[in-house]
Design an enzyme around this catalytic site. Structure first.
Site, PDB file in Angstrom:
ATOM      1  N   ASN A  77       0.907  -1.140  -0.045  1.00  0.00           N
ATOM      2  CA  ASN A  77       0.076   0.096  -0.064  1.00  0.00           C
ATOM      3  C   ASN A  77       1.006   1.177   0.103  1.00  0.00           C
ATOM      4  O   ASN A  77       1.609   1.496   0.988  1.00  0.00           O
ATOM      5  CB  ASN A  77      -0.854  -0.034   1.211  1.00  0.00           C
ATOM      6  CG  ASN A  77      -1.588   1.138   1.517  1.00  0.00           C
ATOM      7  OD1 ASN A  77      -1.766   2.140   0.475  1.00  0.00           O
ATOM      8  ND2 ASN A  77      -2.247   1.771   2.664  1.00  0.00           N
TER       9      ASN A  77
ATOM     10  N   LYS B 235       0.504   4.260  -0.236  1.00  0.00           N
ATOM     11  CA  LYS B 235      -0.065   5.582   0.370  1.00  0.00           C
ATOM     12  C   LYS B 235      -0.034   6.693  -0.653  1.00  0.00           C
ATOM     13  O   LYS B 235       0.202   6.495  -1.959  1.00  0.00           O
ATOM     14  CB  LYS B 235       0.204   5.792   1.652  1.00  0.00           C
ATOM     15  CG  LYS B 235       0.209   4.623   2.560  1.00  0.00           C
ATOM     16  CD  LYS B 235       0.417   4.543   3.976  1.00  0.00           C
ATOM     17  CE  LYS B 235       0.059   3.418   4.729  1.00  0.00           C
ATOM     18  NZ  LYS B 235       0.334   3.303   6.201  1.00  0.00           N
TER      19      LYS B 235
ATOM     20  N   HIS C 159      -9.202   1.841   4.683  1.00  0.00           N
ATOM     21  CA  HIS C 159      -7.897   1.938   5.410  1.00  0.00           C
ATOM     22  C   HIS C 159      -8.235   2.912   6.444  1.00  0.00           C
ATOM     23  O   HIS C 159      -8.822   3.938   6.193  1.00  0.00           O
ATOM     24  CB  HIS C 159      -6.600   2.431   4.502  1.00  0.00           C
ATOM     25  CG  HIS C 159      -5.366   2.310   5.061  1.00  0.00           C
ATOM     26  ND1 HIS C 159      -5.120   3.225   6.104  1.00  0.00           N
ATOM     27  CD2 HIS C 159      -4.523   1.496   4.996  1.00  0.00           C
ATOM     28  CE1 HIS C 159      -3.790   2.858   6.482  1.00  0.00           C
ATOM     29  NE2 HIS C 159      -3.406   1.787   5.683  1.00  0.00           N
TER      30      HIS C 159
ATOM     31  N   GLU D  86      -6.434   5.438   7.665  1.00  0.00           N
ATOM     32  CA  GLU D  86      -6.275   6.599   7.371  1.00  0.00           C
ATOM     33  C   GLU D  86      -7.319   7.388   6.708  1.00  0.00           C
ATOM     34  O   GLU D  86      -7.712   8.376   6.789  1.00  0.00           O
ATOM     35  CB  GLU D  86      -4.867   6.671   6.540  1.00  0.00           C
ATOM     36  CG  GLU D  86      -3.469   6.318   7.247  1.00  0.00           C
ATOM     37  CD  GLU D  86      -2.379   5.775   6.448  1.00  0.00           C
ATOM     38  OE1 GLU D  86      -2.331   5.899   5.335  1.00  0.00           O
ATOM     39  OE2 GLU D  86      -1.601   5.313   7.019  1.00  0.00           O
TER      40      GLU D  86
ATOM     41  N   GLU E 160      -5.809  -4.273  10.674  1.00  0.00           N
ATOM     42  CA  GLU E 160      -4.622  -3.552  10.814  1.00  0.00           C
ATOM     43  C   GLU E 160      -5.059  -2.599  12.017  1.00  0.00           C
ATOM     44  O   GLU E 160      -5.532  -1.925  11.978  1.00  0.00           O
ATOM     45  CB  GLU E 160      -4.699  -2.440   9.645  1.00  0.00           C
ATOM     46  CG  GLU E 160      -4.218  -3.121   8.284  1.00  0.00           C
ATOM     47  CD  GLU E 160      -3.408  -2.215   7.256  1.00  0.00           C
ATOM     48  OE1 GLU E 160      -2.512  -2.676   6.709  1.00  0.00           O
ATOM     49  OE2 GLU E 160      -4.125  -1.126   7.049  1.00  0.00           O
TER      50      GLU E 160
ATOM     51  N   GLY F 242       2.366   2.495  10.311  1.00  0.00           N
ATOM     52  CA  GLY F 242       3.262   3.748  10.180  1.00  0.00           C
ATOM     53  C   GLY F 242       4.166   3.919  11.549  1.00  0.00           C
ATOM     54  O   GLY F 242       4.779   5.071  11.611  1.00  0.00           O
TER      55      GLY F 242
ATOM     56  N   SER G  56       3.509  -1.936  10.039  1.00  0.00           N
ATOM     57  CA  SER G  56       4.759  -2.277  10.502  1.00  0.00           C
ATOM     58  C   SER G  56       5.277  -3.674  10.167  1.00  0.00           C
ATOM     59  O   SER G  56       6.163  -4.142  10.739  1.00  0.00           O
ATOM     60  CB  SER G  56       5.001  -1.677  11.847  1.00  0.00           C
ATOM     61  OG  SER G  56       4.716  -0.511  11.918  1.00  0.00           O
TER      62      SER G  56
END
Ligand code: PGA
Length: 252
Positions: A9, A11, A95, A97, A167, A173, A213
């Protein structure tokens, strides 16, 4: 029996030019490593370059989001049909985010999932708890709720095109990875939700990824867990050697 899927991914990283260079470099490094599906989910603007560079390789291209309407006055959005015509096979949906920064809700995650599946895309649906939710003891409840909400009205025959990515938000991250046991447990909660909603056979056959991660150092241990059928990889998917090492772990 379950297909392992290693998906990057990217991003908001990489330009079209860098995309082409990256995939040209990566392709020979992962050639023939077919015990897993290899996917790169890239920014919309990079899709044409990615699809072109991935032709004739075992790398598949995904998008990072899709709108739920077929067409219309939705400035800035991209439809499932547009993605399919551009050569996209996978799409990341929900996601954290997007949930955190762009107002994505369980409802819109569900609508996007339905639109993607209807168009024949493979949906990588993300679920995950925040640190606060984990500390309050809500991880299982939340993962089951998010999974079931995301897959509401999905037809049983469409489930083969669904991947769920667990996740934990606190691991994305941050460099803090869930332990292999935490990943296995979280993925197990997702699988239990699939069993409750769609039955045991569906739960046994669905691919559930771990993300947060995952890197070249921890992938082998995470992937060794019975409930971990692959990874959704952010930071480490931006480096050909690190991403290849994760593909290698899935092929060991
Ligand atoms: P990370 O991102 O690997 O950089 O933690 C994972 C993700 O957000 O999918």
């Amino acid at each position: 029996m379950r297909r392992t899927v290693i998906a990057g991914n990217w991003k908001m990283n990489m330009t079209p030019k860098k995309t082409a260079e990256f995939i040209k470099a990566l392709a020979p490094m992962v050639a023939g490593k077919d015990k897993c599906d290899i996917v790169l989910c890239v920014p919309a603007i990079d899709i044409p370059a990615a699809v072109e560079a991935a032709k004739g390789t075992n790398i598949k291209i995904g998008a990072e989001n899709v709108h739920f309407k077929a067409s219309g006055a939705y400035t800035g959005e991209i439809s499932a049909e547009m993605l399919v015509e551009a050569g996209v096979e996978y799409v990341v949906i929900g996601h954290s985010e997007r949930r955190q920064y762009f107002g994505e809700t369980d409802k819109t995650v569900n609508l996007r999932t339905l639109a993607a599946l209807e168009a024949g895309l493979k949906a990588i649906v993300c679920v995950g708890e925040t640190l606060e939710e984990r500390e309050l003891g809500y991880t299982e409840t939340l993962l089951k709720y998010q999974t079931k909400m995301a897959l509401t009205n999905v037809k049983a025959e469409q489930l083969k095109n669904v991947i769920v990515a667990y996740e934990p938000v606190w691991a994305i991250g941050t460099g803090v990875t869930a332990t292999a046991e935490q990943a296995d447990e979280g993925n197990g909660f997702v699988r239990a939700a699939i069993a409750e909603a769609f039955g045991n056979d569906a739960a046994e056959s669905i691919t559930v990824q771990y993300g947060g991660s995952m890197n070249d150092g921890n992938a082998a241990e995470l992937l060794s867990k019975v409930n971990v059928d692959g990874g959704l990889i952010g930071g480490a998917s931006l480096k050909t050697d690190k991403f290849t090492a994760i593909v290698d772990a899935a092929n060991a």
